[in-house]
Motif scaffolding. Structure first.
Motif, PDB file in Angstrom:
ATOM      1  N   VAL A  76      35.438  35.990  46.848  1.00  0.00           N
ATOM      2  CA  VAL A  76      36.304  36.425  45.756  1.00  0.00           C
ATOM      3  C   VAL A  76      35.496  37.334  44.845  1.00  0.00           C
ATOM      4  O   VAL A  76      34.374  36.984  44.453  1.00  0.00           O
ATOM      5  CB  VAL A  76      36.859  35.227  44.956  1.00  0.00           C
ATOM      6  CG1 VAL A  76      37.737  35.708  43.807  1.00  0.00           C
ATOM      7  CG2 VAL A  76      37.639  34.295  45.869  1.00  0.00           C
ATOM      8  N   GLU A  77      36.046  38.498  44.512  1.00  0.00           N
ATOM      9  CA  GLU A  77      35.376  39.447  43.626  1.00  0.00           C
ATOM     10  C   GLU A  77      36.297  39.779  42.454  1.00  0.00           C
ATOM     11  O   GLU A  77      37.520  39.855  42.619  1.00  0.00           O
ATOM     12  CB  GLU A  77      35.042  40.739  44.376  1.00  0.00           C
ATOM     13  CG  GLU A  77      34.124  40.552  45.567  1.00  0.00           C
ATOM     14  CD  GLU A  77      33.947  41.841  46.331  1.00  0.00           C
ATOM     15  OE1 GLU A  77      34.613  42.004  47.376  1.00  0.00           O
ATOM     16  OE2 GLU A  77      33.176  42.715  45.853  1.00  0.00           O
ATOM     17  N   TRP A  78      35.699  39.965  41.280  1.00  0.00           N
ATOM     18  CA  TRP A  78      36.483  40.356  40.119  1.00  0.00           C
ATOM     19  C   TRP A  78      35.564  41.024  39.093  1.00  0.00           C
ATOM     20  O   TRP A  78      34.330  40.968  39.225  1.00  0.00           O
ATOM     21  CB  TRP A  78      37.193  39.152  39.487  1.00  0.00           C
ATOM     22  CG  TRP A  78      36.285  38.178  38.797  1.00  0.00           C
ATOM     23  CD1 TRP A  78      35.956  38.142  37.480  1.00  0.00           C
ATOM     24  CD2 TRP A  78      35.587  37.081  39.407  1.00  0.00           C
ATOM     25  NE1 TRP A  78      35.095  37.100  37.221  1.00  0.00           N
ATOM     26  CE2 TRP A  78      34.868  36.429  38.377  1.00  0.00           C
ATOM     27  CE3 TRP A  78      35.493  36.580  40.710  1.00  0.00           C
ATOM     28  CZ2 TRP A  78      34.074  35.311  38.624  1.00  0.00           C
ATOM     29  CZ3 TRP A  78      34.701  35.466  40.954  1.00  0.00           C
ATOM     30  CH2 TRP A  78      34.017  34.844  39.918  1.00  0.00           C
ATOM     31  N   ASP A  79      36.169  41.629  38.097  1.00  0.00           N
ATOM     32  CA  ASP A  79      35.430  42.279  37.021  1.00  0.00           C
ATOM     33  C   ASP A  79      35.705  41.555  35.714  1.00  0.00           C
ATOM     34  O   ASP A  79      36.847  41.175  35.434  1.00  0.00           O
ATOM     35  CB  ASP A  79      35.836  43.741  36.885  1.00  0.00           C
ATOM     36  CG  ASP A  79      35.476  44.544  38.115  1.00  0.00           C
ATOM     37  OD1 ASP A  79      36.381  45.190  38.682  1.00  0.00           O
ATOM     38  OD2 ASP A  79      34.310  44.509  38.516  1.00  0.00           O
ATOM     39  N   PHE A  80      34.660  41.361  34.924  1.00  0.00           N
ATOM     40  CA  PHE A  80      34.797  40.879  33.559  1.00  0.00           C
ATOM     41  C   PHE A  80      34.487  42.033  32.603  1.00  0.00           C
ATOM     42  O   PHE A  80      33.607  42.864  32.909  1.00  0.00           O
ATOM     43  CB  PHE A  80      33.812  39.752  33.279  1.00  0.00           C
ATOM     44  CG  PHE A  80      34.337  38.376  33.538  1.00  0.00           C
ATOM     45  CD1 PHE A  80      33.503  37.385  34.049  1.00  0.00           C
ATOM     46  CD2 PHE A  80      35.656  38.039  33.252  1.00  0.00           C
ATOM     47  CE1 PHE A  80      33.983  36.111  34.281  1.00  0.00           C
ATOM     48  CE2 PHE A  80      36.135  36.782  33.480  1.00  0.00           C
ATOM     49  CZ  PHE A  80      35.295  35.800  33.999  1.00  0.00           C
ATOM     50  N   PRO A  81      35.144  42.091  31.461  1.00  0.00           N
ATOM     51  CA  PRO A  81      34.758  43.108  30.483  1.00  0.00           C
ATOM     52  C   PRO A  81      33.364  42.813  29.938  1.00  0.00           C
ATOM     53  O   PRO A  81      32.871  41.682  30.007  1.00  0.00           O
ATOM     54  CB  PRO A  81      35.833  42.974  29.400  1.00  0.00           C
ATOM     55  CG  PRO A  81      36.342  41.579  29.529  1.00  0.00           C
ATOM     56  CD  PRO A  81      36.273  41.254  30.998  1.00  0.00           C
ATOM     57  N   ALA A  82      32.723  43.819  29.387  1.00  0.00           N
ATOM     58  CA  ALA A  82      31.394  43.644  28.803  1.00  0.00           C
ATOM     59  C   ALA A  82      31.443  42.537  27.751  1.00  0.00           C
ATOM     60  O   ALA A  82      32.381  42.447  26.957  1.00  0.00           O
ATOM     61  CB  ALA A  82      30.921  44.947  28.177  1.00  0.00           C
ATOM     62  N   GLY A  83      30.443  41.670  27.780  1.00  0.00           N
ATOM     63  CA  GLY A  83      30.380  40.570  26.832  1.00  0.00           C
ATOM     64  C   GLY A  83      30.917  39.258  27.374  1.00  0.00           C
ATOM     65  O   GLY A  83      30.777  38.221  26.736  1.00  0.00           O
ATOM     66  N   THR A  84      31.543  39.286  28.551  1.00  0.00           N
ATOM     67  CA  THR A  84      32.022  38.075  29.191  1.00  0.00           C
ATOM     68  C   THR A  84      31.251  37.872  30.483  1.00  0.00           C
ATOM     69  O   THR A  84      31.056  38.818  31.259  1.00  0.00           O
ATOM     70  CB  THR A  84      33.530  38.157  29.484  1.00  0.00           C
ATOM     71  OG1 THR A  84      34.233  38.336  28.255  1.00  0.00           O
ATOM     72  CG2 THR A  84      34.027  36.894  30.163  1.00  0.00           C
ATOM     73  N   SER A  85      30.794  36.643  30.723  1.00  0.00           N
ATOM     74  CA  SER A  85      29.948  36.391  31.884  1.00  0.00           C
ATOM     75  C   SER A  85      30.099  34.956  32.352  1.00  0.00           C
ATOM     76  O   SER A  85      30.608  34.094  31.635  1.00  0.00           O
ATOM     77  CB  SER A  85      28.474  36.659  31.539  1.00  0.00           C
ATOM     78  OG  SER A  85      28.043  35.771  30.512  1.00  0.00           O
TER      79      SER A  85
END
Length: 617
Positions: A76-85
């Motif tokens: 599973v791949e996804w993107d988080f906005p900057a500042g979320t990890s």
């Protein structure tokens, strides 16, 4: 070393302590996060924010095989906005490249049969949401074929010709713009057949067992549509009977409200495992104690979480406007099917015991608040009484209490006066029988006259909270040469309570459905040194029995319980065999029965509960 420390890791653990007390929003329903794919895929991935405590959150992904053949691995791949990890994860290996995150299956959960699903979770920092999700390279929502809509839902199946071992199902056809290819028949959410017609006979069932059936259609492009309504079916025969009769031993288990999250353990599991027919009581854990009152512990899990038909005890889905949902409604359905089961609402626990000292300053007002909550008209029929889990009166637990030896007795007296003779009033109490220990600090004998029974927490005596050892069984029945602490055994705890005047019939022996373990151990026998806690699924130093029986099988016994040395790890836990021995001992002591912490640690077929049931008779 005292028995207070280990209780924090058993009775109210979570991946994020702050998350336990955060508001769990009903909006934590799963939401797909993807754009349409260019072709139908064999898997979907859905995301849910399970908890949010402001500075961080707990997230969960669920991968489902929507195809017709098995999947051997998933990514599973996804993107988080900057500042979320992602700060930590479980049940998947999670890596990142910048703001792009990738989760791959573990070695043991990569294979998914058609219709099967698996979840993994993580703790996160920040407040962003995932986007651009892909599973095994395809869209996380399964995608659609351009110009070809998926089929509609078939009609809710009917059931006929129900026997001890079979049922015939029938349904009305689904519709599709390009035509229907076939239908998947799902039993309890798992596909059991794919047929071209509108009927199916399911054989090989178990007598006297509840099942839930749904049907979904596949079009000529192999796209699946939504599932039909659910049809509940109970096969004939195999009636579990009315349950234990008068004078039978108590067989009680704790059900945790937070288990419905990461552990994915629900009231229905008590049915599918065969457990419900083998117990007499359930303690629902936990309600909180705040500002001198009993309060709700987790409103979402307790009475708001919506259950689908395949998740529900009776195969009927919750609706958005029904007055009661969540665990309480599922427990109500369980009691309707197993009327012999009594359910108590347990308040406190390790993390939430801090409210008791204030509450017992006015025990009458405290009892009134607890009664009003337990007997709330929305769920009064669910509960048969209250269980108080104060760790520990007039002694030190998470914090130290100086309420005095009479405070616990005064609390139990007020509870009995308010709840009356027709409700159960019980308590979970310490098993520290050391000289001057916790049993000596409180008037448990005086309080016993107001109590139906005590759950004596005869476990967590030893563990990797003493990181360097020595290794010792966490739930020894009796003493043995080299035991690290006098008074830390089940037999000594029961003997001291009986000597103080607590009737044997009001004492239940405690069993842990988990093990405690160390790493860096070279010695197989107890008493070895260690370097720290062994790894665990949810917390270091602790693991469920259902896991340990396979990953580190028992190869020795000491003091009536099992231990295992595998590689550099050393674990102690109870097995069906040692539980059988403990139940025999409990009967010889004329104890009221046994209880255990907690249901989700058992195997899918409930082998530890079976051992308790068989041992007590």
């Amino acid at each position: 070393m005292s028995t207070s420390t280990p209780r924090t890791r058993t009775r109210l653990r979570s991946r994020a302590t702050a998350g336990l007390t955060a508001l769990l929003l009903p909006l934590a329903a799963m939401v797909g996060l993807a754009t349409p794919a260019q072709a139908a895929t064999a898997a979907t991935a859905t995301y849910a924010k399970v908890q949010d405590w402001g500075t961080g959150f707990e997230g969960k992904w669920t991968v489902k095989n929507t195809g017709t053949t098995s999947i051997s691995s998933w990514t599973v791949e996804w993107d988080f906005p900057a500042g979320t990890s992602v700060t930590s994860a479980w049940d998947a290996d999670v890596t990142s490249s910048g703001t792009h995150w990738t989760a791959r299956n573990k070695s043991w959960n990569g294979t998914l049969a058609p219709g099967a699903s698996v979840s993994f979770g993580f703790n996160g920092a920040g407040s962003g949401s995932p986007s651009g999700c892909r599973v095994n390279g395809g869209s996380c929502d399964g995608g659609t074929v351009p110009g070809d809509n998926p089929p509609s839902a078939p009609g809710t199946p009917s059931a006929s010709n129900v026997t001890d071992t079979s049922v015939t199902l029938g349904w009305t056809a689904a519709t599709d713009d390009k035509g229907i290819k076939n239908y998947d028949v799902l039993r309890d959410g798992t596909r059991v057949a794919t047929v071209t017609g509108l009927t199916y006979t399911n054989t090989g069932l178990t007598a006297g067992t509840d099942y839930s059936y749904t049907v979904r259609a596949r079009d000529t492009a192999d796209q699946t549509g939504p599932v039909s309504g659910a049809r509940a079916v109970r096969t004939t025969g195999g009636d579990p009977g009315p349950g234990p009769g008068p004078g039978s031993k108590i067989k009680l288990g704790y059900f945790t409200n937070w288990g419905v999250y990461g552990r994915n353990y629900h009231v229905k599991n008590l049915v599918t495992s065969g457990t419900a027919a083998k117990i007499t009581h359930i303690n629902y854990a936990f309600g909180n104690v705040q500002n001198g009152q009993c309060t709700i512990g987790d409103s979402y899990a307790d009475y708001d979480k919506a259950y689908t038909a395949d998740q529900s005890v009776d195969g009927v889905a919750d609706t958005w406007d029904q007055p009661l949902r969540g665990n309480f409604n599922q427990l109500r359905k369980l009691k309707q099917r197993y009327p012999h089961i009594k359910i108590l609402w347990s308040f406190g626990g390790w993390t939430w015991s801090g409210g008791f000292p204030q509450a017992v300053q006015n025990p009458t007002a405290f009892a009134n608040s607890c009664y009003n909550l337990v007997e709330d008209p929305r769920w009064a029929d669910v509960f048969d009484g209250i269980d108080l889990d104060w760790e520990y009166p007039n002694a030190c637990g998470l914090t130290c209490d100086s309420s005095g030896p009479a405070a616990f007795r005064n609390m139990m007296q007020a509870m009995r006066a308010k709840f009356g003779p027709n409700n159960l009033v019980t308590a979970a109490i310490t098993a520290d029988a050391s000289t001057g220990g916790k049993i000596d600090k409180t008037d448990y004998a005086g309080a016993a006259q107001y109590s139906d029974w005590y759950n004596v927490m005869t476990y967590d005596f030893f563990g990797a909270f003493d990181a360097d050892g020595p290794t010792a069984p966490h739930s020894p029945l009796t003493s043995y040469a080299g035991i690290p602490q006098q008074g830390f055994t089940s037999a000594e705890a029961i003997a001291k309570l009986k000597a103080q005047g607590v009737p044997a019939g009001k004492l239940l022996l405690g069993i842990g459905f988990y093990g405690r373990g160390w790493t860096g151990v070279t010695q197989s026998a107890p008493g070895g040194s260690a370097t720290g806690p062994a790894p665990g699924t949810y917390e270091q130093g602790i693991e469920d029995y259902k896991v340990l029986k396979n990953t580190c099988p028992a190869n020795g016994t000491v003091a009536g319980t099992a231990y295992a040395h595998c590689g550099s790890q050393w674990w102690s836990y109870d097995t069906p065999a040692t539980i059988g021995g403990k139940m025999g001992w409990a009967k010889n002591q004329n104890l009221g029965g046994a209880f255990f912490w907690e249901f989700s640690g058992d195997t899918a077929n409930g082998e530890l509960v079976s051992a308790i049931n068989n041992g007590l008779g």
